[in-house]
Design a protein around this motif. Structure first.
Motif, PDB file in Angstrom:
ATOM      1  N   PHE A  64       0.871  -1.163   0.000  1.00 45.36           N
ATOM      2  CA  PHE A  64       0.000   0.000   0.000  1.00 45.36           C
ATOM      3  C   PHE A  64       0.910   1.215   0.000  1.00 45.36           C
ATOM      4  N   CYS A  65       0.708   2.093  -0.983  1.00 47.24           N
ATOM      5  CA  CYS A  65       1.555   3.275  -1.110  1.00 47.24           C
ATOM      6  C   CYS A  65       0.699   4.526  -0.994  1.00 47.24           C
ATOM      7  N   GLY A  66       1.026   5.362  -0.022  1.00 46.23           N
ATOM      8  CA  GLY A  66       0.346   6.637   0.140  1.00 46.23           C
ATOM      9  C   GLY A  66       1.047   7.701  -0.672  1.00 46.23           C
ATOM     10  N   GLU A  67       0.690   8.926  -0.423  1.00 48.55           N
ATOM     11  CA  GLU A  67       1.342  10.041  -1.120  1.00 48.55           C
ATOM     12  C   GLU A  67       2.821  10.068  -0.768  1.00 48.55           C
ATOM     13  N   ARG A  91       3.574  -2.874   3.849  1.00 43.92           N
ATOM     14  CA  ARG A  91       2.875  -4.125   3.588  1.00 43.92           C
ATOM     15  C   ARG A  91       2.364  -4.694   4.900  1.00 43.92           C
ATOM     16  N   ILE A  92       1.231  -5.354   4.817  1.00 43.14           N
ATOM     17  CA  ILE A  92       0.625  -6.025   5.955  1.00 43.14           C
ATOM     18  C   ILE A  92       0.622  -7.515   5.649  1.00 43.14           C
ATOM     19  N   ALA A 113       5.305  -3.915   7.654  1.00 46.46           N
ATOM     20  CA  ALA A 113       6.687  -3.614   7.303  1.00 46.46           C
ATOM     21  C   ALA A 113       6.725  -2.590   6.180  1.00 46.46           C
ATOM     22  N   VAL A 114       7.805  -1.864   6.123  1.00 47.80           N
ATOM     23  CA  VAL A 114       8.061  -0.982   4.987  1.00 47.80           C
ATOM     24  C   VAL A 114       8.294  -1.891   3.787  1.00 47.80           C
ATOM     25  N   ASP A 116      -4.185  11.166  12.377  1.00 43.74           N
ATOM     26  CA  ASP A 116      -3.916  12.235  11.409  1.00 43.74           C
ATOM     27  C   ASP A 116      -2.841  13.194  11.884  1.00 43.74           C
ATOM     28  N   HIS A 117      -2.706  13.380  13.179  1.00 40.88           N
ATOM     29  CA  HIS A 117      -1.703  14.305  13.696  1.00 40.88           C
ATOM     30  C   HIS A 117      -0.269  13.779  13.454  1.00 40.88           C
ATOM     31  N   LEU A 118      -0.134  12.512  13.137  1.00 37.44           N
ATOM     32  CA  LEU A 118       1.178  11.947  12.876  1.00 37.44           C
ATOM     33  C   LEU A 118       1.635  12.152  11.441  1.00 37.44           C
ATOM     34  N   LEU A 119       0.699  12.506  10.562  1.00 40.47           N
ATOM     35  CA  LEU A 119       1.032  12.625   9.145  1.00 40.47           C
ATOM     36  C   LEU A 119       1.630  13.930   8.799  1.00 40.47           C
TER      37      LEU A 119
END
Length: 63
Positions: free
Chosen positions: A10-13, A19-20, A31-32, A60-63
């Protein structure tokens, strides 16, 4: 790592991909992408709770 069934990455912005995965013993892994040999490990219930909290906007505060 043997015995882990990894999902597709899964790739975000910004290409932050992770990966899960799960194993037959009821453990969950995250894991990354590309670093699956050093995952974080917990129970499937803990991973499910983490994902639900993230979807609820509680990280969301972590992003």
């Amino acid at each position: 790592m043997a015995g882990i069934d990894w999902e597709d990455p899964f790739c975000g912005e910004g290409n932050n991909c992770f990966r899960i995965g799960t194993d037959d013993d009821g453990n969950a892994y995250i894991a990354v992408a590309g670093q699956e040999d050093t995952p974080l490990k917990d129970s499937r219930d803990a991973l499910r709770a983490l994902i639900l909290e993230i979807k609820a906007g509680k990280a969301d505060h972590l992003l």
